[in-house]
Design an enzyme around this catalytic site. Structure first.
Site, PDB file in Angstrom:
ATOM      1  N   ASN A   9      -8.814  -9.499  24.782  1.00 42.17           N
ATOM      2  CA  ASN A   9      -8.495 -10.278  23.585  1.00 42.17           C
ATOM      3  C   ASN A   9      -8.603  -9.325  22.405  1.00 42.17           C
ATOM      4  O   ASN A   9      -9.707  -8.978  21.988  1.00 42.17           O
ATOM      5  CB  ASN A   9      -9.503 -11.435  23.476  1.00 42.17           C
ATOM      6  CG  ASN A   9      -9.435 -12.146  22.143  1.00 42.17           C
ATOM      7  OD1 ASN A   9      -8.478 -11.990  21.389  1.00 42.17           O
ATOM      8  ND2 ASN A   9     -10.467 -12.946  21.858  1.00 42.17           N
ATOM      9  N   LYS A  11      -7.907  -9.838  19.389  1.00 41.74           N
ATOM     10  CA  LYS A  11      -8.211 -10.513  18.112  1.00 41.74           C
ATOM     11  C   LYS A  11      -7.253 -10.006  17.024  1.00 41.74           C
ATOM     12  O   LYS A  11      -6.109  -9.680  17.329  1.00 41.74           O
ATOM     13  CB  LYS A  11      -9.686 -10.336  17.739  1.00 41.74           C
ATOM     14  CG  LYS A  11     -10.605 -10.715  18.909  1.00 41.74           C
ATOM     15  CD  LYS A  11     -12.043 -10.873  18.549  1.00 41.74           C
ATOM     16  CE  LYS A  11     -12.832 -11.260  19.799  1.00 41.74           C
ATOM     17  NZ  LYS A  11     -14.215 -11.577  19.534  1.00 41.74           N
ATOM     18  N   HIS A  96     -10.981 -20.537  21.526  1.00 47.00           N
ATOM     19  CA  HIS A  96     -11.909 -19.411  21.372  1.00 47.00           C
ATOM     20  C   HIS A  96     -12.957 -19.758  20.321  1.00 47.00           C
ATOM     21  O   HIS A  96     -12.672 -20.493  19.371  1.00 47.00           O
ATOM     22  CB  HIS A  96     -11.131 -18.152  20.954  1.00 47.00           C
ATOM     23  CG  HIS A  96     -12.004 -16.937  20.939  1.00 47.00           C
ATOM     24  ND1 HIS A  96     -12.773 -16.606  19.846  1.00 47.00           N
ATOM     25  CD2 HIS A  96     -12.252 -16.014  21.887  1.00 47.00           C
ATOM     26  CE1 HIS A  96     -13.465 -15.507  20.136  1.00 47.00           C
ATOM     27  NE2 HIS A  96     -13.161 -15.129  21.365  1.00 47.00           N
ATOM     28  N   GLU A  98     -14.073 -18.273  17.856  1.00 45.31           N
ATOM     29  CA  GLU A  98     -13.680 -18.019  16.456  1.00 45.31           C
ATOM     30  C   GLU A  98     -12.727 -19.105  15.945  1.00 45.31           C
ATOM     31  O   GLU A  98     -12.744 -19.456  14.769  1.00 45.31           O
ATOM     32  CB  GLU A  98     -13.067 -16.610  16.333  1.00 45.31           C
ATOM     33  CG  GLU A  98     -14.155 -15.555  16.414  1.00 45.31           C
ATOM     34  CD  GLU A  98     -13.780 -14.300  17.175  1.00 45.31           C
ATOM     35  OE1 GLU A  98     -12.580 -13.972  17.255  1.00 45.31           O
ATOM     36  OE2 GLU A  98     -14.701 -13.640  17.709  1.00 45.31           O
ATOM     37  N   GLU A 168     -17.965 -18.296  27.233  1.00 45.21           N
ATOM     38  CA  GLU A 168     -18.316 -17.281  26.244  1.00 45.21           C
ATOM     39  C   GLU A 168     -19.440 -17.800  25.362  1.00 45.21           C
ATOM     40  O   GLU A 168     -19.185 -18.515  24.382  1.00 45.21           O
ATOM     41  CB  GLU A 168     -17.098 -16.953  25.367  1.00 45.21           C
ATOM     42  CG  GLU A 168     -15.929 -16.382  26.131  1.00 45.21           C
ATOM     43  CD  GLU A 168     -15.031 -15.551  25.236  1.00 45.21           C
ATOM     44  OE1 GLU A 168     -14.807 -14.387  25.577  1.00 45.21           O
ATOM     45  OE2 GLU A 168     -14.591 -16.049  24.188  1.00 45.21           O
ATOM     46  N   GLY A 174     -19.335 -10.264  20.365  1.00 43.41           N
ATOM     47  CA  GLY A 174     -19.288  -9.243  19.323  1.00 43.41           C
ATOM     48  C   GLY A 174     -20.660  -8.817  18.823  1.00 43.41           C
ATOM     49  O   GLY A 174     -20.778  -8.134  17.813  1.00 43.41           O
ATOM     50  N   SER A 214     -19.484  -9.530  24.814  1.00 48.72           N
ATOM     51  CA  SER A 214     -20.012  -8.170  24.918  1.00 48.72           C
ATOM     52  C   SER A 214     -19.923  -7.586  26.328  1.00 48.72           C
ATOM     53  O   SER A 214     -20.830  -6.887  26.776  1.00 48.72           O
ATOM     54  CB  SER A 214     -21.450  -8.106  24.380  1.00 48.72           C
ATOM     55  OG  SER A 214     -21.469  -8.457  22.995  1.00 48.72           O
TER      56      SER A 214
HETATM   57  P1  PGA Z   1     -16.579  -9.289  22.618  1.00 47.24           P
HETATM   58  O1  PGA Z   1     -15.594 -10.565  22.407  1.00 47.24           O
HETATM   59  O2  PGA Z   1     -16.241  -8.714  23.962  1.00 47.24           O
HETATM   60  O3  PGA Z   1     -16.248  -8.374  21.495  1.00 47.24           O
HETATM   61  O4  PGA Z   1     -17.974  -9.825  22.562  1.00 47.24           O
HETATM   62  C1  PGA Z   1     -15.299 -11.429  23.453  1.00 47.24           C
HETATM   63  C2  PGA Z   1     -14.366 -12.501  22.979  1.00 47.24           C
HETATM   64  O5  PGA Z   1     -14.510 -12.939  21.824  1.00 47.24           O
HETATM   65  O6  PGA Z   1     -13.438 -12.947  23.703  1.00 47.24           O
END
Ligand code: PGA
Length: 256
Positions: A9, A11, A96, A98, A168, A174, A214
């Site tokens: 992803n 983003k 997601h 976010e 997640e 992140g 992560s």
């Molecule tokens: P990350 O994000 O691997 O940077 O923690 C995962 C995601 O938001 O899908």
């Protein structure tokens, strides 16, 4: 046997040039995945076409990070499922964290998107996951139940064959804080039990549940080794081929 899916992803990152170069590097560097595991990259909307062109003919698939539930029409700034279909983009990430927490999407909004994606023949990756305070208050399973029931309302047993779930935990996205393999497996096992009781054992057994939060080259193998973890949804570590390729390779190795 569930086939592993390793998804990147991106983003709101990359330029057209760096995105195309990254897509090519992923396709060229992960040929060992061909025929073994599914590899997916999800660039920002404007780069779906050049990135799809860059990986055409390879084993790498392309997905969108979001889309609108409405049919094409007067919805300024939105992208319809029909448009993804038109591009030959078969996957769409929905719900997601976010989208939920930065843009305020509710389970109901996400559900409408899931239903619209399925109606168009797309494959949605529905993301679920608890906040840190919800985990600390032992609310994780309740939150997951609510997000599953909300996000999948009205999805038929037949349509479930095209759905992927991504667990997640919000506190792991992140942040560098990864769920331990045991924490991930236990949440995934709970999700599978939910699928069994709300659908049937066949759906529960066949549906892929990805872990996200992560995921890095150094923890991917132990996460993927868990019996209920069927792949990874990778954010930060999908932005460099050198970080993402070893995660794909971990999926290939775990397949043996
Ligand atoms: P990350 O994000 O691997 O940077 O923690 C995962 C995601 O938001 O899908």
């Amino acid at each position: 046997m569930r086939r592993y899916l390793v998804a990147g992803n991106w983003k709101m990152n990359t330029t057209r040039e760096t995105g195309v170069a990254l897509a090519k590097a992923v396709a060229e560097g992960s040929t060992s995945a061909n025929g073994k595991i599914d590899v997916l990259i999800c660039p920002p909307f404007p780069y779906l076409i050049p990135v799809s062109d860059a990986v055409r003919g390879s084993h790498v698939q392309v997905g969108a990070q979001n889309a609108c539930a409405e049919a094409p029409g007067a919805f300024t700034g939105e992208v319809a499922m029909d448009m993804l279909l038109d591009l030959g983009c078969p996957w769409v990430v929905l719900g997601h964290s976010e989208r939920r927490h930065v843009f305020g999407e509710s389970d109901e909004t996400i559900n409408r998107k899931v239903l619209a994606a399925l109606e168009k023949g797309l494959q949605p990756i529905l993301c679920v996951g608890e906040l840190l305070e919800e985990r600390q208050e032992n609310q994780t399973e309740q939150v997951l139940d609510r997000q599953m029931a909300g996000g999948l309302a009205g999805v038929s047993t037949e349509q479930m064959s095209r759905v992927v779930i991504a667990y997640e935990p919000v506190w792991a996205i992140g942040t560098g804080l990864t769920a331990s393999p045991e924490q991930a497996n236990s949440a995934h096992a709970h999700l599978r039990k939910w699928l069994e009781s709300h659908y049937n054992p066949e759906v529960a057994n066949a549906l892929r549940i990805l872990y996200g939060g992560s995921v890095k080259a150094n923890n991917a193998a132990s996460l993927l080794a868990q019996p209920h973890v069927d792949g990874a949804l990778v954010g930060g570590a999908s932005l460099k081929a050198g970080d993402f390729l070893p995660i794909i390779e971990a999926g290939v190795q775990a397949t043996k």
